[in-house]
Design a protein around this motif. Structure first.
Motif, PDB file in Angstrom:
ATOM      1  N   ASN A  65       3.374 -24.704  -7.977  1.00  0.00           N
ATOM      2  CA  ASN A  65       4.824 -24.760  -8.074  1.00  0.00           C
ATOM      3  C   ASN A  65       5.174 -25.080  -9.524  1.00  0.00           C
ATOM      4  O   ASN A  65       4.682 -26.086 -10.034  1.00  0.00           O
ATOM      5  N   TYR A 102       0.714 -26.781  -0.918  1.00  0.00           N
ATOM      6  CA  TYR A 102       0.910 -25.414  -0.378  1.00  0.00           C
ATOM      7  C   TYR A 102      -0.420 -24.798   0.067  1.00  0.00           C
ATOM      8  O   TYR A 102      -0.600 -23.589   0.006  1.00  0.00           O
ATOM      9  N   GLY A 152       4.939 -38.626   2.400  1.00  0.00           N
ATOM     10  CA  GLY A 152       5.048 -37.385   1.628  1.00  0.00           C
ATOM     11  C   GLY A 152       4.060 -37.361   0.471  1.00  0.00           C
ATOM     12  O   GLY A 152       3.392 -38.370   0.170  1.00  0.00           O
ATOM     13  N   ALA A 153       3.984 -36.187  -0.164  1.00  0.00           N
ATOM     14  CA  ALA A 153       3.060 -36.047  -1.285  1.00  0.00           C
ATOM     15  C   ALA A 153       3.560 -36.806  -2.512  1.00  0.00           C
ATOM     16  O   ALA A 153       2.769 -37.295  -3.314  1.00  0.00           O
ATOM     17  N   THR A 154       4.861 -36.924  -2.657  1.00  0.00           N
ATOM     18  CA  THR A 154       5.410 -37.593  -3.853  1.00  0.00           C
ATOM     19  C   THR A 154       4.906 -39.035  -3.932  1.00  0.00           C
ATOM     20  O   THR A 154       4.481 -39.496  -4.988  1.00  0.00           O
ATOM     21  N   LYS A 167       5.410 -28.970   4.086  1.00  0.00           N
ATOM     22  CA  LYS A 167       5.312 -27.548   3.739  1.00  0.00           C
ATOM     23  C   LYS A 167       4.739 -26.753   4.902  1.00  0.00           C
ATOM     24  O   LYS A 167       5.056 -25.596   5.092  1.00  0.00           O
ATOM     25  N   ILE A 194       1.177 -39.098  -4.785  1.00  0.00           N
ATOM     26  CA  ILE A 194       0.923 -38.839  -6.209  1.00  0.00           C
ATOM     27  C   ILE A 194       1.265 -40.081  -7.048  1.00  0.00           C
ATOM     28  O   ILE A 194       0.500 -40.507  -7.903  1.00  0.00           O
ATOM     29  N   TYR A 224       5.006 -35.657 -11.833  1.00  0.00           N
ATOM     30  CA  TYR A 224       3.776 -36.175 -12.456  1.00  0.00           C
ATOM     31  C   TYR A 224       4.072 -37.052 -13.698  1.00  0.00           C
ATOM     32  O   TYR A 224       3.606 -38.177 -13.796  1.00  0.00           O
ATOM     33  N   TYR A 240       4.958 -29.583 -11.994  1.00  0.00           N
ATOM     34  CA  TYR A 240       5.879 -30.147 -10.993  1.00  0.00           C
ATOM     35  C   TYR A 240       6.422 -31.468 -11.537  1.00  0.00           C
ATOM     36  O   TYR A 240       5.710 -32.226 -12.203  1.00  0.00           O
ATOM     37  N   ASP A 270      -3.148 -31.529  -6.313  1.00  0.00           N
ATOM     38  CA  ASP A 270      -1.939 -31.406  -5.510  1.00  0.00           C
ATOM     39  C   ASP A 270      -2.018 -30.073  -4.767  1.00  0.00           C
ATOM     40  O   ASP A 270      -1.861 -29.008  -5.352  1.00  0.00           O
TER      41      ASP A 270
HETATM   42  N1  PMP Z   1       3.897 -31.394  -5.138  1.00  0.00           N
HETATM   43  C1  PMP Z   1       4.446 -30.178  -5.200  1.00  0.00           C
HETATM   44  C2  PMP Z   1       3.811 -29.140  -6.038  1.00  0.00           C
HETATM   45  C3  PMP Z   1       5.614 -29.903  -4.484  1.00  0.00           C
HETATM   46  O1  PMP Z   1       6.187 -28.712  -4.555  1.00  0.00           O
HETATM   47  C4  PMP Z   1       6.191 -30.936  -3.697  1.00  0.00           C
HETATM   48  C5  PMP Z   1       7.443 -30.762  -2.907  1.00  0.00           C
HETATM   49  N2  PMP Z   1       7.943 -29.617  -2.720  1.00  0.00           N
HETATM   50  C6  PMP Z   1       5.562 -32.163  -3.660  1.00  0.00           C
HETATM   51  C7  PMP Z   1       4.425 -32.372  -4.399  1.00  0.00           C
HETATM   52  C8  PMP Z   1       6.145 -33.290  -2.859  1.00  0.00           C
HETATM   53  O2  PMP Z   1       5.937 -33.174  -1.515  1.00  0.00           O
HETATM   54  P1  PMP Z   1       6.666 -34.140  -0.466  1.00  0.00           P
HETATM   55  O3  PMP Z   1       7.977 -33.520  -0.152  1.00  0.00           O
HETATM   56  O4  PMP Z   1       5.746 -34.196   0.695  1.00  0.00           O
HETATM   57  O5  PMP Z   1       6.818 -35.453  -1.139  1.00  0.00           O
END
Ligand code: PMP
Ligand code: GLN
Length: 384
Positions: free
Chosen positions: A173, A204, A98-100, A235, A103, A127, A124, A201
């Protein structure tokens, strides 16, 4: 049980994320959950079938630390086509949980004690804790959600020798705003001749409306050479629970990223990666995603149009901000809780995305929902 010693918290001010809190409250109260961002509709059947078939074919052991090669190759092709950027799948693309995680890992790899990281608020929520747990110092810039999004002159004044990283997020976001080509060029000018790393990031990237084009930093070679670009399949393919994302970065940065990545996740779910690699061939899915969500946004806004909430235009993401200042002058956190418990609709109070007290009267609603879900929510919200 009780820990017998004293605990030195590395994040003394951090509690449980608002997404867990509000989704939990929605579950408890039976409210329509438009808080945490996730779709309530199915993922493409073919993606499920592909994953199943890879499981049956025995793709069930560790994938390489960098990610399954076919997925990295498919991404390299996609990014070249969309953003005319060349990333080497061997050395410049990594698959993450995932992105979390992407990051967190990027911040962990580059931010040390005393380093400053510029972030834009509302921000978001993942961070700042990642910066602080590594001893970094967040430097906040307030965005203007109603007009010119970023005052780059202001940013320039905050840049110093200690600035290690600038984090941007577009589409954004929670605001639903997007950055323009002009923003990208100003960011380029600002960082030229510095050692600053940009973390962009772009989870989206495909959810952008009204004919606007996503301004990936990957489109700008002089930004891309200092950038870590983060995205998330969750997403794009409606499968947030799969927790698979990816990172693009020039080789030198990626080398450092992988030094940390290999010890914090090592690798990511194998059959899902192979399935995604095949599914990426279906370009229509991601190319049509903007139109799909634009219709959702328009449905939500039409349903809510008669209410006393004021709509703040959403240019991208699957979120809509509503201004409730004509309805109540309660704090947004209080109002969001009351709206969940008494009215039956859960949302996210926007003040949680700011480090200082924020008096704005906005709630964020997720419209990645079946039309019936939005109708149910609107019926309740119209009574406000
Ligand atoms: N960055 C933003 C701006 C997000 O909205 C989200 C999750 N909605 C994430 C990172 C994390 O993405 P992931 O669920 O793939 O970890
Ligand atoms: N990014 C999602 C949101 O903004 C939440 C993801 C999460 O719960 N960590 O709602």
């Amino acid at each position: 049980m009780k820990f017998p010693g004293s605990i030195h918290s590395k994040l003394p001010k951090v509690g449980t994320t608002i997404f867990t809190v509000m989704s939990g409250l929605a579950r408890q109260t039976g409210a329509v959950n438009l808080s945490q961002g996730f779709p309530d509709f199915s993922i493409p059947d073919r993606l499920v079938e592909l994953t199943h078939s890879y499981m049956k074919k025995g793709f069930n052991q560790y994938s390489p630390m960098q990610g399954a090669l076919p997925l990295r190759e498919a991404l390299a092709q996609k990014v070249e086509k969309l953003y005319t950027a060349k990333y080497n799948p061997d050395t410049e693309i990594t698959i993450t949980a995932g992105a979390t995680q992407a990051i967190y890992t990027a911040i962990s790899a580059f931010v040390s004690e005393g380093d400053e990281v510029v972030i834009f608020e509302p921000a978001y929520d993942c961070y700042v804790p990642a910066i602080e747990v590594h001893g970094g110092i967040p430097v906040y810039v307030q965005m203007n959600l109603a007009g010119e999004l970023i005052d780059w002159e202001k940013v320039k004044k905050l840049i110093s020798q200690r600035t290690r990283m600038i984090i941007i997020n577009t589409p954004h976001n929670p605001s639903g705003r997007v950055m323009s080509a002009g923003d990208m060029l100003k960011l380029q000018k600002l960082t030229e001749g510095t050692d600053i790393i940009i973390m962009s990031d772009e989870v989206y990237e495909h959810i952008i409306f009204d004919g606007m084009e996503h301004q990936s930093v990957a489109r700008y070679p002089r930004l891309a050479e200092r950038a870590i670009v983060v995205s998330s399949f969750g997403k794009t393919y409606h499968n947030t629970g799969w927790k698979i994302g990816h990172v693009l970065a020039p080789e030198e940065l990626m080398k450092e990223f992988r030094k940390v990545h290999q010890f914090n996740v090592f690798s990511v779910n194998t059959p899902a990666q192979f399935a995604l690699a095949d599914f990426l061939e279906d370009k229509d899915h991601y190319l049509e995603l903007g139109a799909f969500y634009q219709e959702k946004r328009d449905t939500f806004n039409r349903l809510i149009g008669e209410s006393r909430f004021k709509i703040r235009p959403s240019e991208g993401t699957y979120f809509q901000l509503l201004d409730y200042s004509d309805i109540s002058d309660e704090k947004d956190t209080d109002y969001a809780i009351r709206l969940t418990k008494e009215v039956g609709v859960a949302s996210i109070p926007v003040s949680v995305f700011y480090h200082e007290k924020n008096e704005d009267r906005f709630l964020r609603f997720c419209f990645a929902k079946e039309d019936e879900t939005m109708e149910k929510a609107a019926e309740k919200l119209l009574k406000q």
